[in-house]
Scaffold this active site. Sequence first.
Site, PDB file in Angstrom:
ATOM      1  N   LYS A 121     -25.236   1.042   5.976  1.00  0.00           N
ATOM      2  CA  LYS A 121     -26.014   2.272   6.150  1.00  0.00           C
ATOM      3  C   LYS A 121     -27.303   1.845   6.817  1.00  0.00           C
ATOM      4  CE  LYS A 121     -24.061   4.745   2.245  1.00  0.00           C
ATOM      5  NZ  LYS A 121     -24.257   5.201   0.848  1.00  0.00           N
ATOM      6  N   ASP A 125     -14.545   4.865  -3.832  1.00  0.00           N
ATOM      7  CA  ASP A 125     -15.942   4.416  -3.963  1.00  0.00           C
ATOM      8  C   ASP A 125     -16.401   4.704  -5.392  1.00  0.00           C
ATOM      9  OD1 ASP A 125     -18.610   3.743  -3.707  1.00  0.00           O
ATOM     10  OD2 ASP A 125     -19.089   5.219  -2.158  1.00  0.00           O
ATOM     11  N   LYS A 150     -11.951   8.826   1.917  1.00  0.00           N
ATOM     12  CA  LYS A 150     -12.520   8.112   0.771  1.00  0.00           C
ATOM     13  C   LYS A 150     -12.634   9.101  -0.374  1.00  0.00           C
ATOM     14  CE  LYS A 150     -17.401   6.835   0.115  1.00  0.00           C
ATOM     15  NZ  LYS A 150     -18.510   6.077   0.761  1.00  0.00           N
ATOM     16  N   ASP A 172     -21.645  -1.780  -0.668  1.00  0.00           N
ATOM     17  CA  ASP A 172     -22.543  -0.751  -0.135  1.00  0.00           C
ATOM     18  C   ASP A 172     -23.939  -1.035  -0.702  1.00  0.00           C
ATOM     19  OD1 ASP A 172     -24.071   1.581   0.205  1.00  0.00           O
ATOM     20  OD2 ASP A 172     -22.545   2.972  -0.476  1.00  0.00           O
ATOM     21  N   LYS A 226     -14.252   9.542  -4.294  1.00  0.00           N
ATOM     22  CA  LYS A 226     -15.117   8.959  -5.310  1.00  0.00           C
ATOM     23  C   LYS A 226     -14.319   8.783  -6.594  1.00  0.00           C
ATOM     24  CE  LYS A 226     -19.138   8.992  -3.089  1.00  0.00           C
ATOM     25  NZ  LYS A 226     -19.939   7.766  -2.833  1.00  0.00           N
ATOM     26  N   SER A 260     -15.799  11.564   3.039  1.00  0.00           N
ATOM     27  CA  SER A 260     -16.054  11.121   1.669  1.00  0.00           C
ATOM     28  C   SER A 260     -15.895  12.330   0.751  1.00  0.00           C
ATOM     29  CB  SER A 260     -17.470  10.548   1.570  1.00  0.00           C
ATOM     30  OG  SER A 260     -17.774  10.201   0.232  1.00  0.00           O
ATOM     31  N   GLU A 262     -14.898   0.413  -2.831  1.00  0.00           N
ATOM     32  CA  GLU A 262     -16.311   0.275  -2.464  1.00  0.00           C
ATOM     33  C   GLU A 262     -17.169   0.184  -3.723  1.00  0.00           C
ATOM     34  OE1 GLU A 262     -17.474   3.370   0.226  1.00  0.00           O
ATOM     35  OE2 GLU A 262     -19.618   2.955   0.053  1.00  0.00           O
ATOM     36  N   GLY A 322     -22.766   6.843   5.277  1.00  0.00           N
ATOM     37  CA  GLY A 322     -23.593   8.008   5.528  1.00  0.00           C
ATOM     38  C   GLY A 322     -24.371   8.346   4.270  1.00  0.00           C
TER      39      GLY A 322
END
Length: 384
Positions: A278, A204, A177, A254, A179, A151, A229, A306
């Site tokens: 998660k 995400d 991934k 998420d 952000k 991430s 996401e 995570g």
Amino acid sequence: MMPEAVPSPTAALEALALPQVDHVDLVTVRLPFVAPFGTSIHVWTVKDAMLMRLEAGGVTAWSECVSDPDPFYSYETNATARHIIKDFLLPLVEPGITLGELEARFRRARGHGMAKATIENALLILVANQRGVPLHALMGRPAKRIPSGLSIGLKGTKEELVRAVERAVAKGYHRIKMKVKKGQDVDWVAAVRDRFPDVPLMVDANGDYSLADTDDLRRLDAFNLMMVEQPLSYSDIIEHASLQREMKTAICLDESIHSLADAAAAISIGACRIINVKQGRVGGLLESMRIAHRAARVGIGVWSGGMDETGIGRAVNIHLQTAEGFTLPGDTSETANYFDEDIVDQPVLLDDEGFIPIPQGPGIGARVMAERVLKRTIRAERLR
Ligand code: OSB
Ligand code: MG
């Protein structure tokens, strides 16, 4: 029509009798991040991880509460988790009752999955340690190599972002991934796609958009992303269903998913095609296994998210991914991505094909290094 009878993936775990526990400690450690981790909601520079330590007849077990000190990702914080654990959940833990009975007792306290998971996971790890078996074996699951995923936080420039992706690709990560946030999205994805047309890539947003941004979000459809996401609010399910009807790219939820019931609702109205589980957010390993099992039966992809955990939580996430239904690479990266020195040995490392080996040994496998915990401790409290 009655749903077809499917064996429960958690029946054996629900039947486990809880051991006698002599001592329970909460120990909060502070680990500096190697670099700030930026998201649309906050920039984190350190990890304050609240750990639970159980002692039972000379056997110890550590678990990690995945909350942060702040309520920016989740309403749970280290302080609320401490309060809920101490004043409501721990008094319900009695030797001899089953883990299923404990879950039923815990349900009376609404929400607070991270607090619940801290205790449930600690008990499971304790039983695994007592029996001398790895956590995945206690879960009834065979060992396997776990796919990796990184991430990447928000960066200051596109060049910096592309360099971070280059490093991840060179390491062999199975999916990347990045952000995104409003105004830092399409062009930044385009910059990565220019350099890496085929790398498995996803974004995400941590809930930064609203349905009014649908046209902007649809522009992401041009980049062959594995998924987007949590584009909409942390508490929304229904608007994600509207958005999914407008987007080609799969939506992954998420923040919105706190239980099997949330997952079932999201699936039934078409709010997502993928779920980030998660284990802390959904209340522990058992609920995670239930969600993954249910999702897999209806073709919904699941992966383990995570919370930039220390080696304790990281190992739990690794073991979880042996469960049925974890079909996609998760946010499971090398320790070195976040920390110079972890509180466990060995640190998580990718093998030469980008997979993560399950740490060998009883329980989580990773060994908690007492002197490193001590060195990093900012607060400690004996609860029992
Ligand atoms: O949204 O998945 C998220 C980290 C902290 C809070 C929320 C998120 C994340 C990550 C990093 O994306 C996950 C990890 O590497 O552990
Ligand atoms: Mg997320």
